[in-house]
Write a protein that holds these residues in place. Structure first.
Motif, PDB file in Angstrom:
ATOM      1  N   PRO A 343      34.631  62.882  32.660  1.00 45.26           N
ATOM      2  CA  PRO A 343      35.220  62.212  31.497  1.00 45.26           C
ATOM      3  C   PRO A 343      34.317  62.340  30.276  1.00 45.26           C
ATOM      4  O   PRO A 343      33.085  62.363  30.390  1.00 45.26           O
ATOM      5  CB  PRO A 343      35.331  60.752  31.937  1.00 45.26           C
ATOM      6  CG  PRO A 343      35.187  60.760  33.425  1.00 45.26           C
ATOM      7  CD  PRO A 343      34.336  61.936  33.759  1.00 45.26           C
ATOM      8  N   VAL A 344      34.930  62.415  29.113  1.00 47.73           N
ATOM      9  CA  VAL A 344      34.139  62.467  27.886  1.00 47.73           C
ATOM     10  C   VAL A 344      33.723  61.070  27.441  1.00 47.73           C
ATOM     11  O   VAL A 344      32.781  60.921  26.653  1.00 47.73           O
ATOM     12  CB  VAL A 344      34.910  63.178  26.754  1.00 47.73           C
ATOM     13  CG1 VAL A 344      35.182  64.623  27.123  1.00 47.73           C
ATOM     14  CG2 VAL A 344      36.211  62.445  26.415  1.00 47.73           C
ATOM     15  N   ASP A 345      34.418  60.046  27.926  1.00 48.36           N
ATOM     16  CA  ASP A 345      34.094  58.663  27.567  1.00 48.36           C
ATOM     17  C   ASP A 345      33.463  57.955  28.756  1.00 48.36           C
ATOM     18  O   ASP A 345      33.748  58.254  29.916  1.00 48.36           O
ATOM     19  CB  ASP A 345      35.356  57.895  27.160  1.00 48.36           C
ATOM     20  CG  ASP A 345      36.002  58.461  25.912  1.00 48.36           C
ATOM     21  OD1 ASP A 345      35.262  58.974  25.061  1.00 48.36           O
ATOM     22  OD2 ASP A 345      37.241  58.403  25.805  1.00 48.36           O
ATOM     23  N   GLY A 346      32.617  56.976  28.461  1.00 45.96           N
ATOM     24  CA  GLY A 346      32.027  56.157  29.508  1.00 45.96           C
ATOM     25  C   GLY A 346      32.962  55.057  29.947  1.00 45.96           C
ATOM     26  O   GLY A 346      34.034  54.845  29.358  1.00 45.96           O
ATOM     27  N   PRO A 347      32.588  54.326  31.002  1.00 51.22           N
ATOM     28  CA  PRO A 347      33.441  53.229  31.497  1.00 51.22           C
ATOM     29  C   PRO A 347      33.626  52.150  30.445  1.00 51.22           C
ATOM     30  O   PRO A 347      32.732  51.880  29.628  1.00 51.22           O
ATOM     31  CB  PRO A 347      32.661  52.692  32.705  1.00 51.22           C
ATOM     32  CG  PRO A 347      31.702  53.772  33.077  1.00 51.22           C
ATOM     33  CD  PRO A 347      31.368  54.490  31.805  1.00 51.22           C
ATOM     34  N   GLY A 348      34.780  51.520  30.473  1.00 56.32           N
ATOM     35  CA  GLY A 348      35.037  50.384  29.613  1.00 56.32           C
ATOM     36  C   GLY A 348      34.570  49.096  30.258  1.00 56.32           C
ATOM     37  O   GLY A 348      33.967  49.101  31.339  1.00 56.32           O
ATOM     38  N   PRO A 349      34.847  47.970  29.636  1.00 55.18           N
ATOM     39  CA  PRO A 349      34.463  46.676  30.218  1.00 55.18           C
ATOM     40  C   PRO A 349      35.256  46.387  31.486  1.00 55.18           C
ATOM     41  O   PRO A 349      36.343  46.923  31.690  1.00 55.18           O
ATOM     42  CB  PRO A 349      34.807  45.680  29.103  1.00 55.18           C
ATOM     43  CG  PRO A 349      35.867  46.355  28.292  1.00 55.18           C
ATOM     44  CD  PRO A 349      35.557  47.817  28.345  1.00 55.18           C
ATOM     45  N   ALA A 350      34.700  45.528  32.313  1.00 49.39           N
ATOM     46  CA  ALA A 350      35.407  45.136  33.532  1.00 49.39           C
ATOM     47  C   ALA A 350      36.727  44.459  33.163  1.00 49.39           C
ATOM     48  O   ALA A 350      36.761  43.619  32.256  1.00 49.39           O
ATOM     49  CB  ALA A 350      34.555  44.196  34.363  1.00 49.39           C
ATOM     50  N   PRO A 351      37.814  44.826  33.823  1.00 45.74           N
ATOM     51  CA  PRO A 351      39.113  44.237  33.464  1.00 45.74           C
ATOM     52  C   PRO A 351      39.209  42.775  33.880  1.00 45.74           C
ATOM     53  O   PRO A 351      38.711  42.377  34.931  1.00 45.74           O
ATOM     54  CB  PRO A 351      40.108  45.099  34.253  1.00 45.74           C
ATOM     55  CG  PRO A 351      39.332  45.569  35.441  1.00 45.74           C
ATOM     56  CD  PRO A 351      37.924  45.776  34.941  1.00 45.74           C
ATOM     57  N   ARG A 352      39.855  41.979  33.038  1.00 43.29           N
ATOM     58  CA  ARG A 352      40.150  40.600  33.397  1.00 43.29           C
ATOM     59  C   ARG A 352      41.395  40.593  34.283  1.00 43.29           C
ATOM     60  O   ARG A 352      42.364  41.299  34.015  1.00 43.29           O
ATOM     61  CB  ARG A 352      40.398  39.765  32.133  1.00 43.29           C
ATOM     62  CG  ARG A 352      39.171  39.671  31.229  1.00 43.29           C
ATOM     63  CD  ARG A 352      39.530  38.994  29.912  1.00 43.29           C
ATOM     64  NE  ARG A 352      39.999  37.630  30.109  1.00 43.29           N
ATOM     65  CZ  ARG A 352      39.226  36.559  30.165  1.00 43.29           C
ATOM     66  NH1 ARG A 352      37.913  36.699  30.031  1.00 43.29           N
ATOM     67  NH2 ARG A 352      39.729  35.358  30.334  1.00 43.29           N
ATOM     68  N   HIS A 353      41.342  39.803  35.360  1.00 42.25           N
ATOM     69  CA  HIS A 353      42.474  39.779  36.274  1.00 42.25           C
ATOM     70  C   HIS A 353      42.571  38.396  36.912  1.00 42.25           C
ATOM     71  O   HIS A 353      41.571  37.683  37.027  1.00 42.25           O
ATOM     72  CB  HIS A 353      42.304  40.851  37.354  1.00 42.25           C
ATOM     73  CG  HIS A 353      41.141  40.605  38.266  1.00 42.25           C
ATOM     74  ND1 HIS A 353      41.243  39.864  39.423  1.00 42.25           N
ATOM     75  CD2 HIS A 353      39.835  40.986  38.177  1.00 42.25           C
ATOM     76  CE1 HIS A 353      40.063  39.808  40.011  1.00 42.25           C
ATOM     77  NE2 HIS A 353      39.188  40.468  39.285  1.00 42.25           N
ATOM     78  N   PRO A 354      43.769  38.019  37.345  1.00 44.21           N
ATOM     79  CA  PRO A 354      43.969  36.685  37.944  1.00 44.21           C
ATOM     80  C   PRO A 354      44.011  36.696  39.467  1.00 44.21           C
ATOM     81  O   PRO A 354      44.534  35.761  40.069  1.00 44.21           O
ATOM     82  CB  PRO A 354      45.333  36.287  37.378  1.00 44.21           C
ATOM     83  CG  PRO A 354      46.082  37.578  37.303  1.00 44.21           C
ATOM     84  CD  PRO A 354      45.057  38.652  37.013  1.00 44.21           C
ATOM     85  N   PHE A 355      43.466  37.713  40.110  1.00 49.01           N
ATOM     86  CA  PHE A 355      43.692  37.901  41.536  1.00 49.01           C
ATOM     87  C   PHE A 355      42.453  37.651  42.385  1.00 49.01           C
ATOM     88  O   PHE A 355      42.402  38.066  43.543  1.00 49.01           O
ATOM     89  CB  PHE A 355      44.213  39.320  41.799  1.00 49.01           C
ATOM     90  CG  PHE A 355      45.374  39.698  40.921  1.00 49.01           C
ATOM     91  CD1 PHE A 355      46.526  38.927  40.911  1.00 49.01           C
ATOM     92  CD2 PHE A 355      45.300  40.797  40.071  1.00 49.01           C
ATOM     93  CE1 PHE A 355      47.599  39.261  40.097  1.00 49.01           C
ATOM     94  CE2 PHE A 355      46.356  41.132  39.259  1.00 49.01           C
ATOM     95  CZ  PHE A 355      47.513  40.365  39.254  1.00 49.01           C
ATOM     96  N   GLY A 356      41.451  36.991  41.830  1.00 53.76           N
ATOM     97  CA  GLY A 356      40.211  36.786  42.571  1.00 53.76           C
ATOM     98  C   GLY A 356      40.325  35.824  43.735  1.00 53.76           C
ATOM     99  O   GLY A 356      39.489  35.855  44.639  1.00 53.76           O
TER     100      GLY A 356
END
Length: 564
Positions: A343-356
């Motif tokens: 990939p030309v871009d690095g990882p984004g922020p961790a996604p927010r999710h309601p499934f923890g």
């Protein structure tokens, strides 16, 4: 012509329509192919790419896959697979939907909107996969499916896995199919080795594709009747390929990934990997390219892509040759997204999710993990699952085990699989012996277990089972290997117990470590994750186990726990 945003010059363009390859420059404006020009045509461009010695081909389209199987959240999945040339996917989110229902589907769609990859969506048809035989985190009826088929981005009824329900006339399944047909969407299939009159009933219902492994004879039968074959890597056996090539006309087909984990993506590729296998098996390069581009575009009704044509979306790959599907450069919507598979871009922020909080049980106690039966003391022949080293097919077998004080004495005599219901906090546990592998003392526990994703453990040691299961529950889901003579390995999957929220390299490293520890433990299979995680897939032949017991898949019936 106006100034191009991107000019690809000096390369050769391949036509998926005629098979010709000719020298041409490609101009891109506003995310679309503006012109295919004679080489050297003067064009002003904001950015130019030197494609000398390279072939310009359409971006790859995956017409059947599950993002959750990568173990990544959607944005991170898109980032790493775009770099391998997969610019469009049709994603069936039946893993997270079996855990979280409609909310899971809505979250996946929303996450996909922020990516450069085009994500089309299928509404799962089988939630749970085998209704009445397992406990899932949700249940979709025809009204749910009908509404969800109207959501933005949804184009397809996901693979109809309960094919026995279709051919037997099950009212619930046929109501779901009827809802899809009223909506006018595509109906994707899943019917391994279905043949004859039963295949005719399945086609009559409106389901016209199949991505499962079939015998050569059944693959030809399905192709003969116009069923679109979606060939994943395991389908591309030499025998099936030879049978298709022997036909008077090579039928249309798509190459698909279905289930590929992130460590395999980073190590060997995505659709480009499946294409490499197809080429190795002897399929012609142009047929392989069409199966990656034009055919899936037509299948998905995406008239705006699939060929290098003015007016089409500028989803493109630059290849060294038609015989090498690994992209040198990947372009999506006119933007460069990958170079040499990275990939030309690095990882984004961790996604927010309601499934923890989706794992609603505590760590199994020693008593809960004890295999209890209502039998007097004695020796009994218990029904077992026999696995193999090639695919996910499981056969029935028997193991004679002693019962003492109402408990089966399995440790030291056999491996067992235990399935703990995780969704309600009130469910039970079922056990069965597992044969076909020579395992050391240890255990593997996972909440990534198709399709209801209950906590599933395979073990040769009760202590190891308890340890591995406790770790997975403590993480809120994941995979864990515990070995008495090794370090073990683990991968937390906090997004519904089926996906990580971490960057791809980190997840791939952990997944690779789990895979290596499974091999060291003795689990032999070309795809250990799928081999283990489908022990609970009650629509996949021939016998499987759920939290409620053993299931005879073809009969849609319970398998007795003992032969006595």
């Amino acid at each position: 012509m106006e100034t191009a945003d991107l000019l690809i010059r000096g390369g050769s363009v391949v036509s998926v329509h005629t098979g010709e390859v000719w020298r041409a420059d490609v101009a891109v404006v506003g995310g679309a192919i503006r012109a295919v020009l004679p080489p050297g045509t003067p064009v002003r461009a904001r950015e130019a790419v030197d494609a000398d010695g390279l072939v310009v081909a359409p971006g790859y389209i995956d017409a059947h896959m599950h993002i959750e199987s990568s173990l990544l959240a959607p944005a991170e999945f898109a980032r790493v697979t775009l770099a391998r040339g997969t610019t469009t996917v049709l994603a069936d989110a039946h893993e997270i939907v079996n855990v979280a229902g409609r909310e899971g589907q809505a979250w996946m769609i929303e996450q996909g909107r922020g990516t450069r990859q085009t994500m089309c969506w299928a509404v799962p048809s089988c939630v749970p996969a085998l209704d009445g035989f397992e406990t899932a985190g949700a249940r979709l009826d025809d009204a749910d499916v009908d509404e969800m088929l109207g959501w933005e981005g949804v184009t397809t009824l996901g693979e109809v896995m309960d094919y026995r329900a279709v051919v037997s006339g099950d009212p619930r399944m046929h109501a779901i199919i009827a809802a899809a047909r009223r909506r006018g969407v595509r109906l994707d299939g899943h019917c391994p080795n279905l043949s004859g009159a039963e295949l005719g009933e399945y086609l009559w219902a409106g389901i016209d594709s199949d991505h499962c492994k079939n015998t050569p004879e059944v693959a030809v039968e399905k192709a003969r009747l116009g069923m679109l074959l979606m060939l994943q890597e395991k389908c591309l056996t030499p025998e099936v390929v030879d049978a298709l090539l022997a036909l008077p006309n090579l039928p249309d087909f798509c190459l698909v990934t279905d289930d590929i984990a992130v460590d395999a993506v980073l190590r060997t590729g995505h659709l480009d990997r499946v294409a490499s296998v197809a080429l190795e098996r002897g399929l012609p390069p142009l047929a392989v390219l069409r199966a990656l581009t034009l055919q899936p575009a037509r299948r998905l009704g995406l008239d705006d892509r699939g060929s290098v044509t003015p007016g089409k979306r500028a989803d493109l790959v630059l290849l060294r040759s038609l015989g090498d599907p690994a992209p040198v450069l990947a372009i999506a919507g006119g933007e460069i997204v990958g170079r040499d598979g990275a990939p030309v871009d690095g990882p984004g922020p961790a996604p927010r999710h309601p499934f923890g909080g989706s794992v609603r049980i505590g760590p199994p106690s020693a008593e809960a993990a004890r295999w209890r039966v209502d039998l007097p003391d004695g020796e009994y022949a218990f029904r077992a699952l026999r696995v193999n080293e090639v695919d996910t097919y499981t056969e029935p077998d028997e193991v004679v085990l002693p019962v003492r004080g109402g408990a089966v004495q399995w440790e030291g005599r056999t491996a067992v699989v235990a399935v703990f219901e995780r969704h309600t906090g009130r469910g039970g546990v079922s056990f069965a012996p597992v044969v076909g592998q020579e395992l050391g003392r240890g255990a593997f526990a996972t909440t990534y277990a198709h399709d209801s994703h209950n906590l599933t453990a395979v073990a040769t040691s009760e202590a190891a089972l308890l340890s591995a299961a406790a770790d997975v529950v403590g993480w809120g889901g994941g995979m864990r290997v515990v070995r008495e003579d090794g370090p073990g390995a683990g991968l937390p999957l906090p997004v519904g117990g089926v996906m990580s929220d971490r960057p791809a390299p980190e997840v791939a490293e952990a997944a690779g470590a789990v895979r290596a520890e499974l091999s060291a433990w003795g689990w032999r299979n070309r795809n250990a994750f799928m081999s283990l995680s489908t022990l609970t897939l009650a629509v996949s032949p021939s016998v499987k186990i759920t939290d409620k017991g053993l299931v005879r898949v073809v009969d849609r019936a319970w398998e007795p726990a003992t032969a006595d």
